[in-house]
Write a protein that holds these residues in place. Structure first.
Motif, PDB file in Angstrom:
ATOM      1  N   SER A  25       8.312  -2.717   9.150  1.00 41.83           N
ATOM      2  CA  SER A  25       8.145  -1.298   9.431  1.00 41.83           C
ATOM      3  C   SER A  25       8.285  -0.519   8.129  1.00 41.83           C
ATOM      4  O   SER A  25       9.021  -0.918   7.231  1.00 41.83           O
ATOM      5  CB  SER A  25       9.224  -0.842  10.419  1.00 41.83           C
ATOM      6  N   THR A  26       7.598   0.601   8.054  1.00 43.47           N
ATOM      7  CA  THR A  26       7.769   1.502   6.915  1.00 43.47           C
ATOM      8  C   THR A  26       8.668   2.681   7.273  1.00 43.47           C
ATOM      9  O   THR A  26       9.106   3.416   6.393  1.00 43.47           O
ATOM     10  CB  THR A  26       6.413   2.046   6.429  1.00 43.47           C
ATOM     11  N   ASP A  27       8.962   2.857   8.587  1.00 41.58           N
ATOM     12  CA  ASP A  27       9.720   4.037   9.021  1.00 41.58           C
ATOM     13  C   ASP A  27      10.879   3.726   9.983  1.00 41.58           C
ATOM     14  O   ASP A  27      11.518   4.637  10.482  1.00 41.58           O
ATOM     15  CB  ASP A  27       8.781   5.049   9.669  1.00 41.58           C
ATOM     16  N   LEU A  28      11.142   2.459  10.266  1.00 48.20           N
ATOM     17  CA  LEU A  28      12.194   2.017  11.187  1.00 48.20           C
ATOM     18  C   LEU A  28      11.951   2.442  12.639  1.00 48.20           C
ATOM     19  O   LEU A  28      12.826   2.297  13.482  1.00 48.20           O
ATOM     20  CB  LEU A  28      13.589   2.494  10.745  1.00 48.20           C
ATOM     21  N   VAL A  29      10.767   2.981  12.925  1.00 48.72           N
ATOM     22  CA  VAL A  29      10.421   3.379  14.291  1.00 48.72           C
ATOM     23  C   VAL A  29       9.296   2.500  14.823  1.00 48.72           C
ATOM     24  O   VAL A  29       9.382   1.958  15.917  1.00 48.72           O
ATOM     25  CB  VAL A  29      10.006   4.872  14.343  1.00 48.72           C
ATOM     26  N   ASN A  30       8.244   2.377  14.050  1.00 50.35           N
ATOM     27  CA  ASN A  30       7.076   1.596  14.444  1.00 50.35           C
ATOM     28  C   ASN A  30       7.128   0.233  13.765  1.00 50.35           C
ATOM     29  O   ASN A  30       7.166   0.165  12.526  1.00 50.35           O
ATOM     30  CB  ASN A  30       5.796   2.335  14.043  1.00 50.35           C
ATOM     31  N   PHE A  48       7.676 -13.260   1.412  1.00 52.33           N
ATOM     32  CA  PHE A  48       6.570 -12.344   1.649  1.00 52.33           C
ATOM     33  C   PHE A  48       6.231 -11.626   0.352  1.00 52.33           C
ATOM     34  O   PHE A  48       7.120 -11.314  -0.435  1.00 52.33           O
ATOM     35  CB  PHE A  48       6.937 -11.294   2.713  1.00 52.33           C
ATOM     36  N   PRO A  49       4.957 -11.321   0.130  1.00 50.30           N
ATOM     37  CA  PRO A  49       4.594 -10.538  -1.045  1.00 50.30           C
ATOM     38  C   PRO A  49       5.226  -9.147  -0.953  1.00 50.30           C
ATOM     39  O   PRO A  49       5.341  -8.588   0.145  1.00 50.30           O
ATOM     40  CB  PRO A  49       3.075 -10.422  -0.975  1.00 50.30           C
ATOM     41  N   VAL A  50       5.637  -8.610  -2.071  1.00 50.03           N
ATOM     42  CA  VAL A  50       6.213  -7.271  -2.096  1.00 50.03           C
ATOM     43  C   VAL A  50       5.072  -6.265  -1.923  1.00 50.03           C
ATOM     44  O   VAL A  50       4.117  -6.277  -2.699  1.00 50.03           O
ATOM     45  CB  VAL A  50       6.967  -7.019  -3.421  1.00 50.03           C
ATOM     46  N   PRO A  51       5.161  -5.399  -0.888  1.00 49.52           N
ATOM     47  CA  PRO A  51       4.092  -4.420  -0.659  1.00 49.52           C
ATOM     48  C   PRO A  51       4.195  -3.244  -1.638  1.00 49.52           C
ATOM     49  O   PRO A  51       5.183  -3.093  -2.347  1.00 49.52           O
ATOM     50  CB  PRO A  51       4.339  -3.966   0.778  1.00 49.52           C
ATOM     51  N   ASP A  52       3.183  -2.391  -1.624  1.00 45.62           N
ATOM     52  CA  ASP A  52       3.164  -1.214  -2.491  1.00 45.62           C
ATOM     53  C   ASP A  52       4.146  -0.138  -2.037  1.00 45.62           C
ATOM     54  O   ASP A  52       4.537   0.707  -2.826  1.00 45.62           O
ATOM     55  CB  ASP A  52       1.758  -0.603  -2.540  1.00 45.62           C
ATOM     56  N   SER A  53       4.525  -0.151  -0.763  1.00 44.71           N
ATOM     57  CA  SER A  53       5.458   0.835  -0.231  1.00 44.71           C
ATOM     58  C   SER A  53       6.701   0.133   0.312  1.00 44.71           C
ATOM     59  O   SER A  53       6.711  -1.074   0.505  1.00 44.71           O
ATOM     60  CB  SER A  53       4.799   1.650   0.880  1.00 44.71           C
ATOM     61  N   MET A  54       7.755   0.912   0.545  1.00 48.52           N
ATOM     62  CA  MET A  54       8.995   0.352   1.056  1.00 48.52           C
ATOM     63  C   MET A  54       8.765  -0.236   2.442  1.00 48.52           C
ATOM     64  O   MET A  54       8.068   0.348   3.267  1.00 48.52           O
ATOM     65  CB  MET A  54      10.085   1.418   1.146  1.00 48.52           C
ATOM     66  N   ARG A  55       9.353  -1.405   2.705  1.00 51.77           N
ATOM     67  CA  ARG A  55       9.254  -2.067   4.004  1.00 51.77           C
ATOM     68  C   ARG A  55      10.641  -2.471   4.471  1.00 51.77           C
ATOM     69  O   ARG A  55      11.499  -2.808   3.670  1.00 51.77           O
ATOM     70  CB  ARG A  55       8.422  -3.344   3.923  1.00 51.77           C
ATOM     71  N   PHE A  56      10.814  -2.455   5.766  1.00 53.32           N
ATOM     72  CA  PHE A  56      12.009  -2.962   6.412  1.00 53.32           C
ATOM     73  C   PHE A  56      11.573  -4.154   7.242  1.00 53.32           C
ATOM     74  O   PHE A  56      10.457  -4.184   7.764  1.00 53.32           O
ATOM     75  CB  PHE A  56      12.635  -1.893   7.310  1.00 53.32           C
ATOM     76  N   TYR A  57      12.451  -5.140   7.389  1.00 56.35           N
ATOM     77  CA  TYR A  57      12.127  -6.328   8.168  1.00 56.35           C
ATOM     78  C   TYR A  57      13.207  -6.571   9.204  1.00 56.35           C
ATOM     79  O   TYR A  57      14.386  -6.268   8.983  1.00 56.35           O
ATOM     80  CB  TYR A  57      12.027  -7.554   7.257  1.00 56.35           C
TER      81      TYR A  57
END
Length: 64
Positions: A25-30, A48-57
């Motif tokens: 998720s990028t927003d902890l909601v979706n 996992f590859p590091v994405p361009d934006s912050m991610r939560f797992y």
């Protein structure tokens, strides 16, 4: 030395023979599924590859 372009973590305390879904998720909601893993033991290492934006797992048990 670890690769700075890779996010690594360990799924621990799982149940051998059970499937688990990795969600991101990028927003902890979706949340969206990224990968499903069938554990052969009680833990596994994941990368996992590091994405361009912050991610939560998060990890979720996959119902049969």
């Amino acid at each position: 030395m670890s690769d700075p372009n890779t996010f690594n973590f360990t799924l621990a305390n799982g149940v051998a023979g059970q499937s688990y879904v990795i969600l991101s998720s990028t927003d902890l909601v979706n949340w969206s599924p990224v990968q499903t893993n069938l554990l052969s033991g009680s833990s596994t290492n994941l990368s996992f590859p590091v994405p361009d934006s912050m991610r939560f797992y998060q990890v979720q048990w996959a119902a049969p």
